[in-house]
Structure formats: C-alpha cells, structure tokens
Design an enzyme around this catalytic site. Structure first.
Site, PDB file in Angstrom:
ATOM      1  N   SER A 143      42.370  -2.857  73.193  1.00 13.95           N
ATOM      2  CA  SER A 143      41.603  -2.799  71.950  1.00 13.95           C
ATOM      3  C   SER A 143      41.862  -1.449  71.298  1.00 13.95           C
ATOM      4  O   SER A 143      41.632  -0.409  71.913  1.00 13.95           O
ATOM      5  CB  SER A 143      40.118  -2.961  72.297  1.00 13.95           C
ATOM      6  OG  SER A 143      39.326  -2.719  71.169  1.00 13.95           O
TER       7      SER A 143
ATOM      8  N   LYS B 289      44.465  -5.816  70.025  1.00 18.41           N
ATOM      9  CA  LYS B 289      43.294  -6.136  69.184  1.00 18.41           C
ATOM     10  C   LYS B 289      43.004  -4.937  68.308  1.00 18.41           C
ATOM     11  O   LYS B 289      42.895  -3.811  68.807  1.00 18.41           O
ATOM     12  CB  LYS B 289      42.123  -6.452  70.099  1.00 18.41           C
ATOM     13  CG  LYS B 289      40.744  -6.322  69.483  1.00 18.41           C
ATOM     14  CD  LYS B 289      39.688  -6.918  70.427  1.00 18.41           C
ATOM     15  CE  LYS B 289      38.440  -6.063  70.482  1.00 18.41           C
ATOM     16  NZ  LYS B 289      37.435  -6.607  71.424  1.00 18.41           N
ATOM     17  N   LEU B 290      42.914  -5.181  67.009  1.00 22.48           N
ATOM     18  CA  LEU B 290      42.664  -4.098  66.056  1.00 22.48           C
ATOM     19  C   LEU B 290      41.211  -4.133  65.610  1.00 22.48           C
ATOM     20  O   LEU B 290      40.721  -5.163  65.157  1.00 22.48           O
ATOM     21  CB  LEU B 290      43.559  -4.260  64.820  1.00 22.48           C
ATOM     22  CG  LEU B 290      45.064  -4.392  65.061  1.00 22.48           C
ATOM     23  CD1 LEU B 290      45.780  -4.660  63.729  1.00 22.48           C
ATOM     24  CD2 LEU B 290      45.610  -3.115  65.720  1.00 22.48           C
ATOM     25  N   LYS B 291      40.560  -2.998  65.692  1.00 15.24           N
ATOM     26  CA  LYS B 291      39.221  -2.892  65.131  1.00 15.24           C
ATOM     27  C   LYS B 291      39.367  -2.813  63.619  1.00 15.24           C
ATOM     28  O   LYS B 291      40.253  -2.100  63.110  1.00 15.24           O
ATOM     29  CB  LYS B 291      38.548  -1.622  65.652  1.00 15.24           C
ATOM     30  CG  LYS B 291      38.232  -1.676  67.128  1.00 15.24           C
ATOM     31  CD  LYS B 291      37.062  -2.594  67.364  1.00 15.24           C
ATOM     32  CE  LYS B 291      36.617  -2.592  68.803  1.00 15.24           C
ATOM     33  NZ  LYS B 291      35.505  -3.527  69.036  1.00 15.24           N
TER      34      LYS B 291
ATOM     35  N   ASP C  15      38.873  -7.366  65.396  1.00 10.84           N
ATOM     36  CA  ASP C  15      37.467  -7.347  65.810  1.00 10.84           C
ATOM     37  C   ASP C  15      36.676  -6.549  64.783  1.00 10.84           C
ATOM     38  O   ASP C  15      36.939  -5.367  64.568  1.00 10.84           O
ATOM     39  CB  ASP C  15      37.350  -6.706  67.200  1.00 10.84           C
ATOM     40  CG  ASP C  15      35.922  -6.694  67.720  1.00 10.84           C
ATOM     41  OD1 ASP C  15      35.013  -7.239  67.044  1.00 10.84           O
ATOM     42  OD2 ASP C  15      35.703  -6.132  68.815  1.00 10.84           O
TER      43      ASP C  15
ATOM     44  N   ASN D 234      33.181  -6.332  64.771  1.00 14.39           N
ATOM     45  CA  ASN D 234      31.861  -5.901  65.238  1.00 14.39           C
ATOM     46  C   ASN D 234      30.766  -6.139  64.195  1.00 14.39           C
ATOM     47  O   ASN D 234      29.953  -5.260  63.902  1.00 14.39           O
ATOM     48  CB  ASN D 234      31.879  -4.424  65.661  1.00 14.39           C
ATOM     49  CG  ASN D 234      32.589  -4.211  66.985  1.00 14.39           C
ATOM     50  OD1 ASN D 234      33.642  -3.578  67.036  1.00 14.39           O
ATOM     51  ND2 ASN D 234      32.059  -4.759  68.059  1.00 14.39           N
TER      52      ASN D 234
ATOM     53  N   GLU E 178      37.370 -11.654  65.693  1.00 10.70           N
ATOM     54  CA  GLU E 178      36.199 -11.538  66.560  1.00 10.70           C
ATOM     55  C   GLU E 178      34.995 -11.018  65.796  1.00 10.70           C
ATOM     56  O   GLU E 178      35.087 -10.053  65.044  1.00 10.70           O
ATOM     57  CB  GLU E 178      36.567 -10.591  67.710  1.00 10.70           C
ATOM     58  CG  GLU E 178      35.562 -10.576  68.832  1.00 10.70           C
ATOM     59  CD  GLU E 178      35.978  -9.634  69.962  1.00 10.70           C
ATOM     60  OE1 GLU E 178      37.142  -9.191  69.992  1.00 10.70           O
ATOM     61  OE2 GLU E 178      35.116  -9.348  70.799  1.00 10.70           O
TER      62      GLU E 178
ATOM     63  N   ASP F 283      31.316 -12.479  70.106  1.00 11.70           N
ATOM     64  CA  ASP F 283      31.043 -11.489  71.147  1.00 11.70           C
ATOM     65  C   ASP F 283      29.539 -11.186  71.117  1.00 11.70           C
ATOM     66  O   ASP F 283      28.754 -11.811  71.840  1.00 11.70           O
ATOM     67  CB  ASP F 283      31.901 -10.247  70.856  1.00 11.70           C
ATOM     68  CG  ASP F 283      31.608  -9.060  71.765  1.00 11.70           C
ATOM     69  OD1 ASP F 283      30.808  -9.204  72.693  1.00 11.70           O
ATOM     70  OD2 ASP F 283      32.171  -7.959  71.550  1.00 11.70           O
TER      71      ASP F 283
ATOM     72  N   LYS G 290      31.526 -10.876  78.080  1.00 11.80           N
ATOM     73  CA  LYS G 290      31.255  -9.571  78.678  1.00 11.80           C
ATOM     74  C   LYS G 290      30.087  -9.796  79.611  1.00 11.80           C
ATOM     75  O   LYS G 290      28.988 -10.133  79.154  1.00 11.80           O
ATOM     76  CB  LYS G 290      30.852  -8.558  77.603  1.00 11.80           C
ATOM     77  CG  LYS G 290      31.988  -8.107  76.703  1.00 11.80           C
ATOM     78  CD  LYS G 290      31.470  -7.144  75.651  1.00 11.80           C
ATOM     79  CE  LYS G 290      32.609  -6.623  74.800  1.00 11.80           C
ATOM     80  NZ  LYS G 290      32.113  -6.079  73.510  1.00 11.80           N
TER      81      LYS G 290
ATOM     82  N   GLY H 125      35.544  -5.942  77.097  1.00 13.29           N
ATOM     83  CA  GLY H 125      35.370  -4.668  77.790  1.00 13.29           C
ATOM     84  C   GLY H 125      34.398  -3.798  77.022  1.00 13.29           C
ATOM     85  O   GLY H 125      34.204  -3.967  75.815  1.00 13.29           O
TER      86      GLY H 125
HETATM   87  O1  NPG Z   1      38.772  -1.783  76.337  1.00 11.14           O
HETATM   88  O2  NPG Z   1      36.770  -1.670  77.165  1.00 11.14           O
HETATM   89  C1  NPG Z   1      37.568  -1.713  76.206  1.00 11.14           C
HETATM   90  C2  NPG Z   1      37.022  -1.668  74.825  1.00 11.14           C
HETATM   91  C3  NPG Z   1      37.061  -2.988  74.188  1.00 11.14           C
HETATM   92  O3  NPG Z   1      36.804  -2.998  71.853  1.00 11.14           O
HETATM   93  C4  NPG Z   1      36.276  -2.985  72.924  1.00 11.14           C
HETATM   94  N1  NPG Z   1      34.974  -2.925  73.087  1.00 11.14           N
HETATM   95  O4  NPG Z   1      33.141  -4.269  70.424  1.00 11.14           O
HETATM   96  O5  NPG Z   1      34.174  -5.142  72.062  1.00 11.14           O
HETATM   97  C5  NPG Z   1      33.755  -4.148  71.478  1.00 11.14           C
HETATM   98  C6  NPG Z   1      34.086  -2.786  71.999  1.00 11.14           C
HETATM   99  C7  NPG Z   1      32.926  -1.952  72.482  1.00 11.14           C
HETATM  100  C8  NPG Z   1      33.155  -0.848  73.247  1.00 11.14           C
HETATM  101  C9  NPG Z   1      31.656  -2.240  72.178  1.00 11.14           C
HETATM  102  C10 NPG Z   1      32.125  -0.058  73.709  1.00 11.14           C
HETATM  103  C11 NPG Z   1      30.610  -1.465  72.626  1.00 11.14           C
HETATM  104  C12 NPG Z   1      30.864  -0.368  73.408  1.00 11.14           C
END
Ligand code: NPG
Length: 370
Positions: free
Chosen positions: A136, A162-164, A189, A191, A214, A239, A263, A291
């Site tokens: 990610s 995966k691109l935020k 993703d 969020n 996502e 998610d 998760k 993750g």
């Molecule tokens: O590789 O663990 C990893 C990060 C993956 O993007 C990732 N996690 O929104 O999924 C998410 C994001 C996240 C990370 C969300 C930390 C909340 C806390």
C-alpha cells in the site's frame, strides 16, 4: 487450557521508515498496544490495531487501553477457563470496540494454540504455507516521487500496488502509474474520502483497469456504495464499512461491494475474521488481507489468516522492512517472487525479541486476576 491469570498491556512505539499519508492524515511513527496474556500453560500475544487518534475508526490507543483494562480484562478474569471461541459471549456486555476485543481474543487464542503445540494457520484452516504480498503506497508529495516508490516496490517483487487517493490527488496520479506500468495489478484506496457527488472521479478511474476501488464513500453508508457500484465497472472493495460477518453479508447482498478487505483487528479478531471469509466465499466474493502497519506480532496473525483458501488476492502483508528499520520480532522477509512464508510454529509462531520489546516500550501495566 486454564484461565487467564494476568494480562500485560504495553504501549510500544517504532519509527516508520517513511511517513504514511492517507486521506485522513499522516503517521510517522507506529504507536500501538501489545497485550500478553498469561495462563498456567502458556503466554499469548495480541496486537491492537488502533492508532493514536480515532480517525480510521472510532477506537484509538488510549481508549482501547481503558476498554481492555476496565471492562474486557475483568470479564476475562471472571470467566475462568474459557476457550477463545467463547469470548464473544464473555465480551458481550461491551458494545462495539472490536479492535480492543480483537487484542484479547487473539492473545487468548495464541496462548491456547501454543499450549496445544498447534499453529494458528492450521487451526484457522490454512491451505498454503506462503501468501502473495501487495503493498500500500501512501499519498506522495509529487507524481514523480510516487512513480519512484512504485518502481522500487515492483523491483522488490510486490505483486499488487495499492495507491492511496484523496479528492484532487486521484485520476491523474493513477493514470500516471498505469501508463508507466501497463500490466501490473493496481488498485486504489480512498479511506472514505468521497461522496456520491464524486461519481465522475470513479468513472474516470474505470479507464485504468483497476483490480478494485477500496472504501470510496462514508464508512456507514452501504446504500450509497451500492449506488456507486451500479454506476462503475471497477469492483468496489469495502474495508472500514465491514465490522463483522453480518456487515459483510449485508454489503454483498445489496451489491455495495464485490470484494472484501478482511482486517482481523477491525472485525473483533481472528475468529470473526474467519467468519467474514466464510460469508464471502459462500457468496463467491474474493477477499484479501488488509494491514494496519502492524509490528511482527500482528503481521504473523495476518499471514496465517491470509493463507485461508478464500484469500485469492494479494494482501497488504508487506515485509517488515517496508515499515520498520528494526521490527519487534525477527523481521518478516518477502521472497523475490513476492510471497512470504506463514509462520509454522505453535500459535502465531513468533515472539517479540526481549531487547527490542524493551527498547520500544513506552508504558506497561500489569493486570492480575484477584
Ligand atoms: O501495509 O499495513 C499496511 C498498510 C495498509 O493502507 C494500509 N492500511 O486504510 O487500509 C488502510 C491503511 C491503514 C493503515 C489504516 C494504518 C489505518 C491505520
């Protein structure tokens, strides 16, 4: 197994190798709670996936600490000798707080399995001993920087990028990566940063042959996700919206998503995570393992889960070095083919290294059965 007689709660902090930026903020340090439960027969470890602030979910470290200390731990001590499978009932008097609950469910399960000499992967029903890894990539300052990061991760062997994204940093960025790498498995993703009024952003993203988009919309809005899914070709993956197997069933039933990110911490632990998996498999929906920037303790649990048969897409199960210069456990390494081994030992199969644990610990509190 005999009952839990003590719980050690620990707040740990580890610097991240690079700050992780999402649509809700930037994290430069991993701060989380580790719990160690003690029974007559074994110790078990659980990592809480909350962060310092209630942004990804309503739970956060200091809140989870109090929920565990003042509500869940007393319920666990009072329950006596109960298997992890019964903890739903034991914790039934506490609403919500799945991340806090997951910490103890996973720790008790780990202790149980260590005492029985059985690996978590075998207990969960894993069918492989290696899992495919994705990565990610946080929101970068510039497109050039993003392309550099993506190129680096691809060279290491990651099988999915995966691109935020966030409003304003989306279509062009994604198209630039797609143009540079026409054939890679690519996803985005958000969020929960968009609304249905942004449907054109997602129509434009359709041109990039994405594996999935996502959590585009608000975490409580399944209906709007169903409306958006009906308007776009790209599969929606949920998610934040999926807090339980019941949520997953509802989301898949109404067409709010076609893919589920699992998760274990977000859904109350490994046992509910397996139920989410089962619900999705029964409906023919692929799942993958999300993750939360876990240390080796949480990563080990994620890898066992990701080895279940319905996890057909690469997870956010990256190598330790993608997050930390020095993990708390022995580091998890990814092979050049983009896979990582599932720990074969009893329970989660790893332990924090005592020296690293001591160096990372910011606070400890020991809770004992009276
Ligand atoms: O590789 O663990 C990893 C990060 C993956 O993007 C990732 N996690 O929104 O999924 C998410 C994001 C996240 C990370 C969300 C930390 C909340 C806390």
């Amino acid at each position: 197994m005999t009952g839990v007689r003590a719980i050690e709660l620990r707040l740990v902090g580890l610097p991240l190798v690079r700050p992780f930026r999402t649509s809700f903020g930037v994290e430069a340090e991993k701060l989380c709670i580790l719990a160690r439960v003690e029974t007559e027969d074994a110790w078990g470890w659980g990592e809480c996936v909350t962060g310092p602030s209630p942004d990804f979910s309503g739970e956060f470290n200091e809140g989870a600490w109090l929920v565990i200390r003042d509500f869940l731990a007393p319920a666990l001590f009072a329950a006596g000798d109960v298997p992890a499978e019964d903890l739903d009932r034991v914790f039934g008097g506490v609403r919500g707080n799945p991340m806090a609950k997951a910490t103890l469910v996973n720790a008790v399960l780990d202790a149980e399995l260590r005492a029985a000499g059985r690996s978590l992967a075998a207990f969960l029903g894993a069918e492989r001993d290696r899992v495919a890894c994705g990565v990610s990539v946080g929101i970068a300052a510039t497109t050039g920087e993003l392309l550099d990061q993506v190129g680096g991760y691809l060279a290491e062997g990651y099988r999915r990028i995966k691109l935020k994204i966030e409003p304003g940093i989306d279509v062009e960025r994604v198209a630039a990566v797609r143009t540079a790498y026409p054939d890679i498995p690519l996803s985005v993703d958000a969020n929960a940063a968009y609304t249905l009024a942004d449907v054109d952003v997602f129509r434009a993203l359709d041109a990039n042959d994405l594996l999935m988009a996502e959590q585009p919309l608000h975490f409580e809005d399944l209906l709007d996700h169903a409306k958006l899914q009906a308007e776009i070709r790209t599969a929606i993956c949920l998610d934040e919206s999926i807090r339980s197997a019941a949520d997953a069933a509802a989301a898949l039933e109404i067409g709010a998503c076609r893919i589920v990110n699992i998760k274990q911490g977000r859904v109350g632990g490994l046992l509910e995570a397996r139920r989410v998996h089962d619900v999705a498999v029964a409906r023919g929906a692929p799942v993958w393992c999300g993750g939360m920037l876990e240390t080796g303790v949480g990563r080990a649990a994620n890898l066992a889960l990701a080895a279940l048969p319905g996890f057909t897409l690469p997870g956010d199960t990256s190598a330790s070095r993608r997050y930390f210069a020095d993990d708390i456990t022995e580091p998890f390494e990814m092979a050049a083919d983009g896979t990582m081994g599932v720990p074969p030992g009893p329970g989660i199969g790893v332990e924090p290294r005592p020296d690293r644990l001591a160096a990372c610990t910011l606070r400890v509190e020991r809770l004992e059965k009276e």
